[in-house]
Design a protein around this motif. Structure first.
Motif, PDB file in Angstrom:
ATOM      1  N   GLU A 167       6.427   6.374  12.954  1.00 32.35           N
ATOM      2  CA  GLU A 167       5.298   6.311  14.006  1.00 32.35           C
ATOM      3  C   GLU A 167       5.364   7.740  14.648  1.00 32.35           C
ATOM      4  N   GLN A 168       6.296   8.524  15.039  1.00 33.38           N
ATOM      5  CA  GLN A 168       5.929   9.611  15.567  1.00 33.38           C
ATOM      6  C   GLN A 168       5.206  10.477  14.805  1.00 33.38           C
ATOM      7  N   HIS A 169       5.344  10.431  13.395  1.00 34.14           N
ATOM      8  CA  HIS A 169       4.281  11.421  12.501  1.00 34.14           C
ATOM      9  C   HIS A 169       3.113  10.635  12.365  1.00 34.14           C
ATOM     10  N   GLY A 170       2.924   9.509  13.058  1.00 29.58           N
ATOM     11  CA  GLY A 170       1.367   8.836  13.270  1.00 29.58           C
ATOM     12  C   GLY A 170       1.293   7.869  12.033  1.00 29.58           C
ATOM     13  N   LEU A 171       2.115   7.491  11.399  1.00 34.78           N
ATOM     14  CA  LEU A 171       2.385   6.571  10.491  1.00 34.78           C
ATOM     15  C   LEU A 171       2.270   4.950  10.930  1.00 34.78           C
ATOM     16  N   ALA A 172       1.289   4.246  10.688  1.00 37.06           N
ATOM     17  CA  ALA A 172       1.523   2.703  11.372  1.00 37.06           C
ATOM     18  C   ALA A 172       2.548   2.110  10.256  1.00 37.06           C
ATOM     19  N   CYS A 173       3.265   1.397  10.988  1.00 37.79           N
ATOM     20  CA  CYS A 173       4.399   0.339  10.487  1.00 37.79           C
ATOM     21  C   CYS A 173       4.212  -1.012  10.749  1.00 37.79           C
ATOM     22  N   PRO A 174       3.563  -1.604   9.988  1.00 36.29           N
ATOM     23  CA  PRO A 174       3.319  -3.073  10.186  1.00 36.29           C
ATOM     24  C   PRO A 174       4.532  -3.714   9.842  1.00 36.29           C
ATOM     25  N   THR A 175       4.640  -5.088  10.336  1.00 36.88           N
ATOM     26  CA  THR A 175       5.882  -5.869  10.080  1.00 36.88           C
ATOM     27  C   THR A 175       6.159  -5.971   8.476  1.00 36.88           C
ATOM     28  N   HIS A 176       7.262  -5.792   8.319  1.00 37.02           N
ATOM     29  CA  HIS A 176       7.856  -5.777   6.945  1.00 37.02           C
ATOM     30  C   HIS A 176       8.899  -6.801   6.556  1.00 37.02           C
ATOM     31  N   SER A 177       8.932  -7.373   5.543  1.00 34.11           N
ATOM     32  CA  SER A 177       9.869  -8.278   5.237  1.00 34.11           C
ATOM     33  C   SER A 177      10.516  -7.553   3.785  1.00 34.11           C
ATOM     34  N   ALA A 178      11.682  -7.282   4.014  1.00 37.66           N
ATOM     35  CA  ALA A 178      12.350  -6.724   2.434  1.00 37.66           C
ATOM     36  C   ALA A 178      12.445  -7.644   1.578  1.00 37.66           C
ATOM     37  N   ARG A 179      12.603  -7.598   0.393  1.00 37.14           N
ATOM     38  CA  ARG A 179      12.521  -8.382  -0.699  1.00 37.14           C
ATOM     39  C   ARG A 179      13.412  -7.768  -1.809  1.00 37.14           C
ATOM     40  N   GLN A 180      13.924  -8.637  -2.656  1.00 33.01           N
ATOM     41  CA  GLN A 180      14.862  -8.144  -3.865  1.00 33.01           C
ATOM     42  C   GLN A 180      14.080  -7.919  -4.958  1.00 33.01           C
ATOM     43  N   LEU A 181      14.192  -6.846  -5.594  1.00 25.33           N
ATOM     44  CA  LEU A 181      13.621  -6.373  -6.739  1.00 25.33           C
ATOM     45  C   LEU A 181      13.827  -7.585  -8.125  1.00 25.33           C
ATOM     46  N   THR A 182      12.829  -7.991  -8.740  1.00 26.33           N
ATOM     47  CA  THR A 182      12.790  -8.968  -9.659  1.00 26.33           C
ATOM     48  C   THR A 182      12.229  -8.473 -11.009  1.00 26.33           C
ATOM     49  N   LYS A 183      12.541  -9.040 -12.092  1.00 26.36           N
ATOM     50  CA  LYS A 183      11.720  -8.537 -13.429  1.00 26.36           C
ATOM     51  C   LYS A 183      10.556  -8.857 -13.203  1.00 26.36           C
ATOM     52  N   GLN A 184       9.939  -9.888 -12.526  1.00 28.60           N
ATOM     53  CA  GLN A 184       8.377 -10.088 -12.593  1.00 28.60           C
ATOM     54  C   GLN A 184       8.086  -8.697 -11.962  1.00 28.60           C
ATOM     55  N   LEU A 185       8.223  -8.534 -10.629  1.00 33.47           N
ATOM     56  CA  LEU A 185       7.662  -7.205  -9.873  1.00 33.47           C
ATOM     57  C   LEU A 185       7.678  -6.259 -10.885  1.00 33.47           C
ATOM     58  N   CYS A 186       8.721  -5.802 -11.486  1.00 35.01           N
ATOM     59  CA  CYS A 186       8.914  -4.798 -12.657  1.00 35.01           C
ATOM     60  C   CYS A 186       7.767  -5.064 -13.480  1.00 35.01           C
ATOM     61  N   ARG A 187       7.622  -6.071 -13.947  1.00 28.81           N
ATOM     62  CA  ARG A 187       6.557  -6.226 -15.127  1.00 28.81           C
ATOM     63  C   ARG A 187       5.118  -6.327 -14.752  1.00 28.81           C
ATOM     64  N   GLU A 188       4.828  -6.828 -13.545  1.00 23.39           N
ATOM     65  CA  GLU A 188       3.545  -6.427 -12.812  1.00 23.39           C
ATOM     66  C   GLU A 188       3.131  -5.172 -12.502  1.00 23.39           C
ATOM     67  N   ALA A 189       3.932  -4.257 -12.208  1.00 24.30           N
ATOM     68  CA  ALA A 189       3.758  -3.017 -11.526  1.00 24.30           C
ATOM     69  C   ALA A 189       3.331  -2.141 -12.657  1.00 24.30           C
ATOM     70  N   ASP A 190       2.151  -1.109 -12.473  1.00 26.27           N
ATOM     71  CA  ASP A 190       1.571  -0.190 -13.351  1.00 26.27           C
ATOM     72  C   ASP A 190       2.821   0.966 -13.391  1.00 26.27           C
ATOM     73  N   VAL A 191       3.333   1.240 -12.224  1.00 27.32           N
ATOM     74  CA  VAL A 191       4.274   2.529 -12.007  1.00 27.32           C
ATOM     75  C   VAL A 191       5.170   2.229 -11.031  1.00 27.32           C
ATOM     76  N   ILE A 192       6.549   2.487 -11.151  1.00 26.03           N
ATOM     77  CA  ILE A 192       7.701   2.172 -10.300  1.00 26.03           C
ATOM     78  C   ILE A 192       8.223   3.535  -9.901  1.00 26.03           C
ATOM     79  N   LEU A 193       8.141   3.786  -8.586  1.00 26.56           N
ATOM     80  CA  LEU A 193       8.434   4.852  -7.889  1.00 26.56           C
ATOM     81  C   LEU A 193       9.971   4.693  -7.185  1.00 26.56           C
ATOM     82  N   VAL A 194      11.025   5.515  -7.586  1.00 25.31           N
ATOM     83  CA  VAL A 194      12.403   5.269  -7.068  1.00 25.31           C
ATOM     84  C   VAL A 194      12.735   6.498  -6.294  1.00 25.31           C
ATOM     85  N   MET A 195      13.844   6.528  -5.537  1.00 28.25           N
ATOM     86  CA  MET A 195      14.324   7.508  -4.793  1.00 28.25           C
ATOM     87  C   MET A 195      15.360   8.306  -5.308  1.00 28.25           C
TER      88      MET A 195
END
Length: 144
Positions: A54-82
């Motif tokens: 937010e100090q850099h001007g980025l809006a951060c709406p409410t977030h709810s962390a979620r576990q990665l699943t096979k389904q999320l991986c399957r549906e994504a066109d590209v997956i970006l990791v750290m």
């Protein structure tokens, strides 16, 4: 094309939601979401990560962390990791997703982005700058 972008880290409360919000801002016509390999399920974005963003001007709406699943991986066109070990975690979970999984730092000499969790505000600041720079590079590629 690459319309469904999934960003992954470990807890899904620091790096991946920050990258998610940056990419959503840069690519408003894309679906951008995030998950964690070991998510702190239902937790909001880390307070320090939110403060720095937010100090850099980025809006951060409410977030709810979620576990990665096979389904999320399957549906994504590209997956970006750290980190490279995140690629391995995704490969164990969903081997078919390996070919569409890339480092967020892919266009920056395959730069890995360290986890700032439970570290100083300066560490979060450093990581935010890495994420923002690499999201900008991906946004240019994915906007096409």
């Amino acid at each position: 094309m690459f319309d469904n972008i999934l960003v992954v880290c470990v807890g899904n409360i620091c790096r991946s939601p920050t990258a998610e919000f940056l990419l959503k801002q840069a690519l408003p016509n894309k679906i951008v979401h995030s998950a964690g390999l070991g998510a702190l399920v239902d937790h909001d974005i880390d307070a320090t990560a939110k403060k720095v963003a937010e100090q850099h001007g980025l809006a951060c709406p409410t977030h709810s962390a979620r576990q990665l699943t096979k389904q999320l991986c399957r549906e994504a066109d590209v997956i970006l990791v750290m980190e490279n070990n995140h690629k391995e975690g995704i490969t164990r979970l969903a081997p078919e997703a390996r070919g569409k999984t890339f480092l967020l730092g892919q266009w920056n000499n395959n730069q890995e982005i360290p986890d700032p969790y439970k570290k100083s505000e300066e560490a979060f600041e450093h990581v935010y700058k890495l994420i923002a720079n690499n999201c900008n590079l991906w946004a240019k590629k994915l906007a096409k």
